[in-house]
Scaffold this active site. Structure first.
Site, PDB file in Angstrom:
ATOM      1  N   CYS A 162      -7.294  53.720 -15.888  1.00 26.90           N
ATOM      2  CA  CYS A 162      -7.576  54.602 -14.755  1.00 26.90           C
ATOM      3  C   CYS A 162      -8.781  54.116 -13.962  1.00 26.90           C
ATOM      4  O   CYS A 162      -9.038  54.622 -12.872  1.00 26.90           O
ATOM      5  CB  CYS A 162      -7.757  56.036 -15.228  1.00 26.90           C
ATOM      6  SG  CYS A 162      -8.871  56.135 -16.605  1.00 26.90           S
ATOM      7  N   GLU A 185      -9.856  64.114 -17.515  1.00 26.74           N
ATOM      8  CA  GLU A 185     -10.085  62.757 -17.017  1.00 26.74           C
ATOM      9  C   GLU A 185      -8.746  62.292 -16.488  1.00 26.74           C
ATOM     10  O   GLU A 185      -7.851  61.949 -17.250  1.00 26.74           O
ATOM     11  CB  GLU A 185     -10.620  61.900 -18.181  1.00 26.74           C
ATOM     12  CG  GLU A 185     -11.475  60.771 -17.715  1.00 26.74           C
ATOM     13  CD  GLU A 185     -10.638  59.543 -17.519  1.00 26.74           C
ATOM     14  OE1 GLU A 185     -10.069  59.399 -16.419  1.00 26.74           O
ATOM     15  OE2 GLU A 185     -10.552  58.760 -18.467  1.00 26.74           O
ATOM     16  N   GLU A 212      -1.810  55.498  -7.377  1.00 24.55           N
ATOM     17  CA  GLU A 212      -2.322  54.665  -8.454  1.00 24.55           C
ATOM     18  C   GLU A 212      -1.210  53.687  -8.838  1.00 24.55           C
ATOM     19  O   GLU A 212      -0.058  54.092  -9.028  1.00 24.55           O
ATOM     20  CB  GLU A 212      -2.695  55.583  -9.629  1.00 24.55           C
ATOM     21  CG  GLU A 212      -3.586  54.936 -10.639  1.00 24.55           C
ATOM     22  CD  GLU A 212      -4.093  55.945 -11.678  1.00 24.55           C
ATOM     23  OE1 GLU A 212      -3.463  56.999 -11.854  1.00 24.55           O
ATOM     24  OE2 GLU A 212      -5.121  55.652 -12.306  1.00 24.55           O
TER      25      GLU A 212
END
Ligand code: ADP
Length: 485
Positions: free
Chosen positions: A290, A256, A388
């Site tokens: 996330c 993940e 990100e």
């Protein structure tokens, strides 16, 4: 010392084979509070040797654990969940101290983490096999599900409790044992979970927490053939490394990894609801999740109205500070390098023509605190489009057509969460199908729940966590061909 109702939840040793242990070298890692910089305590700086010991213990424990009745395993998981809820305030205090999120968010995470233990305690009893109509007379075909074996989990600092629970829940329910390597920035939440596992009656070796050197522990986990499966949540870069290192022993992997979530506001959207969606998704954990909104795409006709509403809401709703203080809902970022990363992305955007509407810099409190920020006129050539952010910055892009925005949203190697707001059923269906993401939030910014499958596509990872699908990664399918009938 943290003021806990039950001080024995604060453990400064690793937990291997049911025993609290120090590193063979006696070396330790110091853990600090990201809001104050204060030293919270130490954990053992373990290496491959202790990891090997934990794996060997798990491999022995596995035989007993897998042969228990599903209902017995289920009851132990259920007791563990109840203990988490009983000690929610202490677990939240530990989490806020080491991670920085507000106490309200920390309590929410404990409840969320516990919900995975509850869900998989229930699923433990429902791991059904199959019978298949035979292909030859005198033969019968069966399919059974069996635990894959010893599993390992490497977990990040942003959800120190939930990222463990969503891996250990299905593993233990399936009849597997697990070794967890928590992030060195937030090990105390993991060790508190180990203390509660012990009290809940999880047998020695079934759940272990090894703290210390990430590369050495990860190296042993990936190299050791007794570990049949590795589940990792963290950066794409480390995930890639673990995948490479797991190749020799052909381990089953759940990964993940990073996200770069688009949040699209179409011109028919309920704008107040969309603003609410940004507040919950973008600024949760100060932007350090996330599935946090990373890029906000707003259609031309509603751009100015939406932007104005979002700026007002950000000014009105957030209080930055130490997460233990009343009313604070924006804690610090995890460390100085996280703050620098946010500053770099903002500087890049401003140099290329973006505008700061609110925030934009370090907070007056200093340290790791950053102002909740909104930027307008952000474009695809800026770092915000491709990296990100992991901070409390909402960059707003502009678009004209559905085709254009879907292309922009998909223009990334990531594919974890995505969000969009619209009331048009045709558009909702079309866009949801076209988004190359594992998860789509439609008219909501909040999608995480233990009952649904969480996970990504493309370089955001492999596998799903939570829901009825979450247990598949911990099971093997065995085909029996029975002849001589
Ligand atoms: P983040 O950006 O969330 O800190 P990382 O991928 O750096 O993500 O860290 C997630 C987890 O992976 C942490 O537990 C960290 O200690 C661990 N980790 C980092 N590097 C390695 C490595 N080379 N091998 C194994 N685990 C690692």
């Amino acid at each position: 010392m943290l003021p806990l109702l039950d001080p024995s939840l604060f453990r400064q040793q690793a937990y291997i084979n049911g025993k609290w242990s120090d590193a063979e070298s006696d070396k330790k890692i110091a853990v600090h509070n990201p809001a104050t910089g204060a030293l919270l305590g130490h954990v053992p700086n373990m290496n491959a040797i202790e990891t090997r010991r934990a794996i060997a213990a798990s491999n022995v424990a596995w035989q007993g654990w897998r042969s228990m009745l599903a209902k017995e395993r289920s009851l132990i998981l259920r007791r563990w969940q109840e203990l988490m809820l009983e000690h929610c305030d202490d677990l939240a205090a530990i989490m806020t101290a080491e991670q920085g999120k507000s106490l309200t968010e920390a309590r929410g995470e404990i409840a969320y983490a516990a919900s995975y233990l509850e869900w998989f305690a229930e699923e433990a009893k429902r791991m059904y096999g199959d019978t298949i109509p035979t292909s030859a007379k005198g033969k019968r075909i069966l399919v059974t599900k069996e635990p894959i074996g010893v599993c390992a989990a490497i977990t990040p600092w942003n959800f120190p409790s939930a990222m463990i629970a969503r891996k250990v829940g299905p593993a233990l329910a399936a009849g597997c044992c697990m070794i967890v390597k928590p992030a060195s920035l937030t090990p105390f939440s993991a060790l508190a979970l180990a203390e509660l596992a012990h009290r809940a009656g999880v047998p020695p070796g079934v759940f272990n927490v090894v703290t210390g050197n990430a590369a050495a522990i990860g190296g042993e986990i990936t190299a050791n053939p007794l570990v049949r499966k590795l589940s990792f949540t963290g950066s794409t870069e480390v995930g890639r490394q673990l995948m490479r290192d797991s190749a020799n022993s052909i381990k089953k992997l759940s990964l993940e990894l990073g996200g770069n979530a688009p949040f699209i506001v179409f011109d028919d959207a309920d704008l107040d609801a969309a603003v609410e969606g940004v507040l919950t998704s973008k600024y949760r954990n100060s932007g350090q999740t996330c599935v946090c909104v990373n890029r906000i795409y707003v259609q031309d006709g509603v751009y100015d109205v939406f932007t104005g509403k979002l700026v007002d809401a950000v000014k009105k709703n957030f209080k930055v500070g130490n997460g233990v203080e009343a009313g604070v809902n924006q804690g610090p970022l995890i460390n100085e390098s996280a703050v620098r990363n946010v500053e770099t992305q903002i500087a890049d955007a401003l140099a290329k023509g973006a505008r700061v509407l609110v925030g934009g810099q370090r907070h007056a409190l200093g340290g790791n605190f950053f102002e909740p920020t909104v930027l307008a006129d952000v474009t695809q050539d800026m770092r915000f489009a491709h990296e990100e952010t992991f901070g409390p910055v909402a960059p707003i892009f502009r678009f004209k057509s559905d085709t254009e925005v879907v292309a922009m949203a998909n223009d990334t190697d990531c594919g974890l969460a995505s969000y969009f707001y619209s009331r048009d059923i045709g558009r909702i269906w079309r866009v949801a199908e076209q988004l190359e993401y594992g998860m789509v939030g439609i008219n909501t910014g909040l999608i995480s729940t233990e009952v649904a499958p969480f996970g990504g596509v493309k370089q955001s990872g492999l596998g799903r966590e939570g829901s009825k699908y979450g247990v598949d990664d911990y099971l093997i399918v065995k085909y029996w061909c029975l002849a001589g009938i």
